[in-house]
Design an enzyme around this catalytic site. Structure first.
Site, PDB file in Angstrom:
ATOM      1  N   VAL A  11      75.474  -0.415  -1.852  1.00  0.00           N
ATOM      2  CA  VAL A  11      74.212  -0.253  -1.142  1.00  0.00           C
ATOM      3  C   VAL A  11      74.453  -0.068   0.357  1.00  0.00           C
ATOM      4  O   VAL A  11      73.904   0.847   0.987  1.00  0.00           O
ATOM      5  CB  VAL A  11      73.301  -1.477  -1.405  1.00  0.00           C
ATOM      6  CG1 VAL A  11      72.082  -1.443  -0.511  1.00  0.00           C
ATOM      7  CG2 VAL A  11      72.899  -1.511  -2.870  1.00  0.00           C
ATOM      8  N   LYS A  35      87.917  -2.640   3.875  1.00  0.00           N
ATOM      9  CA  LYS A  35      86.753  -1.758   3.983  1.00  0.00           C
ATOM     10  C   LYS A  35      86.564  -1.298   5.427  1.00  0.00           C
ATOM     11  O   LYS A  35      86.239  -0.132   5.689  1.00  0.00           O
ATOM     12  CB  LYS A  35      85.493  -2.483   3.491  1.00  0.00           C
ATOM     13  CG  LYS A  35      85.532  -2.767   2.002  1.00  0.00           C
ATOM     14  CD  LYS A  35      84.183  -3.167   1.452  1.00  0.00           C
ATOM     15  CE  LYS A  35      84.287  -3.328  -0.065  1.00  0.00           C
ATOM     16  NZ  LYS A  35      83.027  -3.530  -0.738  1.00  0.00           N
ATOM     17  N   THR A 130      68.963  -7.578  -3.443  1.00  0.00           N
ATOM     18  CA  THR A 130      67.985  -8.003  -4.456  1.00  0.00           C
ATOM     19  C   THR A 130      67.889  -9.522  -4.446  1.00  0.00           C
ATOM     20  O   THR A 130      68.896 -10.212  -4.583  1.00  0.00           O
ATOM     21  CB  THR A 130      68.458  -7.524  -5.845  1.00  0.00           C
ATOM     22  OG1 THR A 130      68.578  -6.097  -5.802  1.00  0.00           O
ATOM     23  CG2 THR A 130      67.483  -7.934  -6.930  1.00  0.00           C
ATOM     24  N   GLU A 167      73.809   3.817  -8.927  1.00  0.00           N
ATOM     25  CA  GLU A 167      75.201   4.162  -8.678  1.00  0.00           C
ATOM     26  C   GLU A 167      75.503   5.474  -9.391  1.00  0.00           C
ATOM     27  O   GLU A 167      75.037   5.713 -10.505  1.00  0.00           O
ATOM     28  CB  GLU A 167      76.131   3.043  -9.171  1.00  0.00           C
ATOM     29  CG  GLU A 167      76.133   1.864  -8.210  1.00  0.00           C
ATOM     30  CD  GLU A 167      77.059   0.729  -8.632  1.00  0.00           C
ATOM     31  OE1 GLU A 167      78.068   0.987  -9.299  1.00  0.00           O
ATOM     32  OE2 GLU A 167      76.747  -0.416  -8.283  1.00  0.00           O
ATOM     33  N   LYS A 216      61.414  -5.274  -7.148  1.00  0.00           N
ATOM     34  CA  LYS A 216      62.756  -4.853  -7.554  1.00  0.00           C
ATOM     35  C   LYS A 216      63.101  -5.408  -8.939  1.00  0.00           C
ATOM     36  O   LYS A 216      63.703  -4.715  -9.774  1.00  0.00           O
ATOM     37  CB  LYS A 216      63.764  -5.338  -6.503  1.00  0.00           C
ATOM     38  CG  LYS A 216      65.194  -5.055  -6.826  1.00  0.00           C
ATOM     39  CD  LYS A 216      65.515  -3.574  -6.802  1.00  0.00           C
ATOM     40  CE  LYS A 216      66.910  -3.322  -7.319  1.00  0.00           C
ATOM     41  NZ  LYS A 216      67.176  -1.911  -7.554  1.00  0.00           N
ATOM     42  N   ARG A 265      49.445  -3.342 -17.169  1.00  0.00           N
ATOM     43  CA  ARG A 265      48.835  -4.292 -16.235  1.00  0.00           C
ATOM     44  C   ARG A 265      48.887  -5.689 -16.837  1.00  0.00           C
ATOM     45  O   ARG A 265      48.467  -5.861 -17.991  1.00  0.00           O
ATOM     46  CB  ARG A 265      47.372  -3.919 -15.987  1.00  0.00           C
ATOM     47  CG  ARG A 265      47.216  -2.657 -15.176  1.00  0.00           C
ATOM     48  CD  ARG A 265      47.549  -2.944 -13.747  1.00  0.00           C
ATOM     49  NE  ARG A 265      47.312  -1.782 -12.920  1.00  0.00           N
ATOM     50  CZ  ARG A 265      47.540  -1.781 -11.623  1.00  0.00           C
ATOM     51  NH1 ARG A 265      47.998  -2.847 -11.012  1.00  0.00           N
ATOM     52  NH2 ARG A 265      47.311  -0.702 -10.912  1.00  0.00           N
ATOM     53  N   PHE A 268      45.787 -10.317 -20.906  1.00  0.00           N
ATOM     54  CA  PHE A 268      45.827 -11.237 -22.032  1.00  0.00           C
ATOM     55  C   PHE A 268      46.644 -10.633 -23.182  1.00  0.00           C
ATOM     56  O   PHE A 268      47.082  -9.487 -23.123  1.00  0.00           O
ATOM     57  CB  PHE A 268      44.383 -11.523 -22.467  1.00  0.00           C
ATOM     58  CG  PHE A 268      44.243 -12.666 -23.430  1.00  0.00           C
ATOM     59  CD1 PHE A 268      45.025 -13.805 -23.316  1.00  0.00           C
ATOM     60  CD2 PHE A 268      43.305 -12.606 -24.459  1.00  0.00           C
ATOM     61  CE1 PHE A 268      44.888 -14.856 -24.201  1.00  0.00           C
ATOM     62  CE2 PHE A 268      43.153 -13.655 -25.350  1.00  0.00           C
ATOM     63  CZ  PHE A 268      43.951 -14.776 -25.229  1.00  0.00           C
ATOM     64  N   CYS A 274      46.089  -2.754 -35.459  1.00  0.00           N
ATOM     65  CA  CYS A 274      47.295  -1.914 -35.557  1.00  0.00           C
ATOM     66  C   CYS A 274      48.551  -2.546 -34.972  1.00  0.00           C
ATOM     67  O   CYS A 274      49.575  -2.649 -35.647  1.00  0.00           O
ATOM     68  CB  CYS A 274      47.051  -0.572 -34.874  1.00  0.00           C
ATOM     69  SG  CYS A 274      45.736   0.358 -35.648  1.00  0.00           S
TER      70      CYS A 274
HETATM   71  N1  NAD Z   1      74.864  -1.502  -6.705  1.00  0.00           N
HETATM   72  C1  NAD Z   1      73.647  -1.012  -6.902  1.00  0.00           C
HETATM   73  O1  NAD Z   1      73.450   0.032  -7.535  1.00  0.00           O
HETATM   74  C2  NAD Z   1      72.440  -1.708  -6.333  1.00  0.00           C
HETATM   75  C3  NAD Z   1      71.218  -1.043  -6.331  1.00  0.00           C
HETATM   76  C4  NAD Z   1      70.116  -1.675  -5.764  1.00  0.00           C
HETATM   77  C5  NAD Z   1      70.247  -2.952  -5.237  1.00  0.00           C
HETATM   78  N2  NAD Z   1      71.445  -3.595  -5.279  1.00  0.00           N
HETATM   79  C6  NAD Z   1      71.520  -4.917  -4.673  1.00  0.00           C
HETATM   80  O2  NAD Z   1      72.048  -4.762  -3.376  1.00  0.00           O
HETATM   81  C7  NAD Z   1      72.909  -5.853  -3.029  1.00  0.00           C
HETATM   82  C8  NAD Z   1      74.311  -5.353  -2.735  1.00  0.00           C
HETATM   83  O3  NAD Z   1      74.837  -4.733  -3.901  1.00  0.00           O
HETATM   84  P1  NAD Z   1      76.223  -3.958  -3.864  1.00  0.00           P
HETATM   85  O4  NAD Z   1      76.440  -3.427  -5.247  1.00  0.00           O
HETATM   86  O5  NAD Z   1      76.269  -3.024  -2.708  1.00  0.00           O
HETATM   87  O6  NAD Z   1      77.245  -5.205  -3.598  1.00  0.00           O
HETATM   88  P2  NAD Z   1      78.826  -5.165  -3.387  1.00  0.00           P
HETATM   89  O7  NAD Z   1      79.343  -6.399  -4.020  1.00  0.00           O
HETATM   90  O8  NAD Z   1      79.385  -3.827  -3.792  1.00  0.00           O
HETATM   91  O9  NAD Z   1      78.987  -5.260  -1.816  1.00  0.00           O
HETATM   92  C9  NAD Z   1      78.669  -6.393  -1.073  1.00  0.00           C
HETATM   93  C10 NAD Z   1      79.511  -6.371   0.206  1.00  0.00           C
HETATM   94  O10 NAD Z   1      79.081  -7.432   1.029  1.00  0.00           O
HETATM   95  C11 NAD Z   1      80.224  -7.915   1.711  1.00  0.00           C
HETATM   96  N3  NAD Z   1      79.963  -9.223   2.309  1.00  0.00           N
HETATM   97  C12 NAD Z   1      79.889 -10.433   1.704  1.00  0.00           C
HETATM   98  N4  NAD Z   1      79.661 -11.394   2.624  1.00  0.00           N
HETATM   99  C13 NAD Z   1      79.514 -10.789   3.822  1.00  0.00           C
HETATM  100  C14 NAD Z   1      79.280 -11.246   5.132  1.00  0.00           C
HETATM  101  N5  NAD Z   1      79.104 -12.553   5.419  1.00  0.00           N
HETATM  102  N6  NAD Z   1      79.218 -10.345   6.134  1.00  0.00           N
HETATM  103  C15 NAD Z   1      79.392  -9.038   5.873  1.00  0.00           C
HETATM  104  N7  NAD Z   1      79.649  -8.554   4.632  1.00  0.00           N
HETATM  105  C16 NAD Z   1      79.722  -9.411   3.622  1.00  0.00           C
HETATM  106  C17 NAD Z   1      81.303  -7.891   0.640  1.00  0.00           C
HETATM  107  O11 NAD Z   1      82.612  -7.952   1.203  1.00  0.00           O
HETATM  108  C18 NAD Z   1      81.009  -6.554  -0.036  1.00  0.00           C
HETATM  109  O12 NAD Z   1      81.717  -5.502   0.578  1.00  0.00           O
HETATM  110  C19 NAD Z   1      72.829  -6.805  -4.230  1.00  0.00           C
HETATM  111  O13 NAD Z   1      71.816  -7.735  -3.990  1.00  0.00           O
HETATM  112  C20 NAD Z   1      72.460  -5.900  -5.368  1.00  0.00           C
HETATM  113  O14 NAD Z   1      71.802  -6.608  -6.398  1.00  0.00           O
HETATM  114  C21 NAD Z   1      72.541  -2.978  -5.802  1.00  0.00           C
END
Ligand code: NAD
Length: 444
Positions: A11, A35, A130, A167, A216, A265, A268, A274
């Site tokens: 994200v 990273k 999320t 993704e 979400k 929606r 109840f 059916c």
């Molecule tokens: N992956 C998806 O398709 C997707 C889609 C919508 C929402 N989300 C939500 O978005 C959020 C992130 O998902 P993601 O898949 O990108 O996670 P991810 O695990 O790929 O990435 C999270 C990143 O946060 C970093 N991190 C952790 N602690 C940190 C800190 N203190 N400071 C800075 N960076 C830190 C980690 O090193 C990691 O690189 C989650 O809540 C997920 O549920 C994910």
């Protein structure tokens, strides 16, 4: 805008790269040095269509950089997007550890910045991760306030802006989102988030923070239910020798009742002649063919829960005289077969409650055939309980149970005064009624 992005996972990386491509100045922050190093060299930490070229260009243009120094990133920017992970804890609950840590870091940085320069523009913290309703207001805002010594709303802005990317196609999804959801702590915070996505297609929803958090989960739960539903139908179809894809072509072509807002929606329990019968029949056929269908098998038990919840709400009021508005299984019909309101009436009678019922569509004289047999066997005292007017039911009632909301019912409810109202249909003025004592909505 100058934007910091906390968490360079799927994200965070996609948000950072796409916002940089839109002309913003972006600083990525992560605790993972690999990273940061990759971004520093213009390379992507995640595999996604187009992300490599976007990051390479943004870094070369000076629009994107990465650091592990949260305070430096906060100092250099006006808005932070928090995209850290929120994985499942061992017990299935949502882990907020990373969110809490980032909120602490951002809070401390905001406090230091404020002490150095009181006249800086207000920084806005936007949570994209999320998280369950209540997490922002109940957990993260207090951490931000304590760590910064500032108050949310005046000292800094807060918003929740869930991410709907998939993704694999996340860059495409960023530029063509299904919608933009902005849970705003205050209007100014919402304005900042809206400005980030200006020019992107899709409807923008500016809603209370908890609505954004929950939206979400609604999406992901629905997507999961859709897949489980399709797969279970596939499994039954295969066992019965049916080509499930041909069958689903027919199902999907129905944009009025199937792929549509119909039946979505909160309200109840369902009933009628059916849905319960055909679900039972399908689940029975699956069982006979040795096909396990946990989702479909649990739909009727799930339905039963709403009936029980309504019953519990009524009995919790402690009052014994009940007025039931509505009896048929849905408005506009007199069909009482498997109506959940009939079942509710039976339970109340069984427990000795004093009941009066009004339903414009139902009158004993008009009950015919299967319907009459049904009512005579299931609710023989119906004639004594049914009245011809909503007002008569109101006059009897200490508790009004609203199972239909036609004009006569709405007019009667205007005189409900201090009576308890159990709303099973979401009355048109439910939003204002929710704040009044004595009102309880079944699912809102
Ligand atoms: N992956 C998806 O398709 C997707 C889609 C919508 C929402 N989300 C939500 O978005 C959020 C992130 O998902 P993601 O898949 O990108 O996670 P991810 O695990 O790929 O990435 C999270 C990143 O946060 C970093 N991190 C952790 N602690 C940190 C800190 N203190 N400071 C800075 N960076 C830190 C980690 O090193 C990691 O690189 C989650 O809540 C997920 O549920 C994910």
């Amino acid at each position: 805008m100058r934007i910091s992005v906390f968490g360079l996972g799927y994200v965070g990386c996609v948000s950072a790269a796409c916002l940089a491509a839109q002309g913003h100045e972006v600083v990525g922050v992560d605790v993972n040095p690999t990273k940061i190093d990759l971004i520093g060299r213009g390379r992507t930490p995640v595999v996604e269509e187009r992300i490599g070229e976007l990051i390479a260009k943004a870094v070369a243009d000076g629009a994107l950089r990465a650091t592990s120094d949260a305070a430096e990133a906060i100092d250099a920017t006006d808005v932070s997007l928090v995209c850290v992970g929120t994985p499942s804890a061992r017990n299935g609950s949502l882990s907020t550890t990373y969110l809490e840590r980032v909120a602490e870091q951002i809070g401390r940085a905001l406090g230091r910045r404020e002490r150095r320069d009181r006249h800086r523009t207000r920084h806005t913290v936007v949570f994209r991760s999320t998280m369950l309703p209540g997490t922002c207001d109940g957990l993260l805002v207090p951490i931000l306030e304590r760590a910064s010594g500032l108050s949310a709303g005046s000292g800094f802005g807060v918003a929740v802006n869930p991410e709907f990317l998939r993704e694999g196609s996340s860059v495409r999804d960023f530029f063509d989102p299904p919608k933009t959801v902005i849970g705003e702590y205050d209007a100014a915070s919402g304005d900042v988030v809206a400005a980030l996505y200006e020019g992107l297609p899709g409807e923008v929803f500016r809603v209370p923070v908890a609505v954004a958090e929950m939206a979400k989960y609604a999406d992901n739960a629905f997507h999961a239910v859709k897949i489980a539903f399709a797969n279970e139908l596939g499994a039954i179809s295969r066992a019965l020798g049916v080509d499930s894809h041909r069958m689903m072509d027919v199902f999907l072509a129905d944009r009025k009742l199937n792929i549509s807002p119909a039946y979505l929606r909160p309200g109840f329990a369902f009933g009628g002649s059916c849905l319960p019968k055909d679900l039972r029949g399908l689940v029975y056929a699956a069982r006979r063919a040795d096909v396990s269908v946990p989702l479909l098998s649990h739909v009727l038990p799930s339905n039963e829960e709403h009936l029980r919840r309504a019953f519990d709400l009524i009995t919790a009021s402690g009052r014994r005289k009940i007025g039931l508005f509505g009896l048929s299984f849905k408005p506009g019909t007199d069909d009482l077969r498997e109506s959940p309101l009939v079942e509710l009436a039976e339970r109340l009678l069984g427990k000795g409650y004093s009941l009066r019922i009004y339903d414009a569509g139902v009158s004993l004289s008009r009950l015919m055939g299967a319907n009459r047999d049904y009512i005579e066997s299931r609710l023989p005292h119906l004639g004594d309980l049914l009245t011809n007017s909503a007002d008569a039911v109101l006059d009897h009632a200490e508790v009004c149970v609203v199972g239909c909301a036609d004009a006569a019912v709405l007019a009667a409810l205007d005189r409900a005064e201090d009576r308890v109202i159990i709303d099973l249909v979401r009355l048109p003025d439910a939003e204002t009624r929710r704040a009044t004592p004595g009102y309880a909505g079944l699912g809102w």
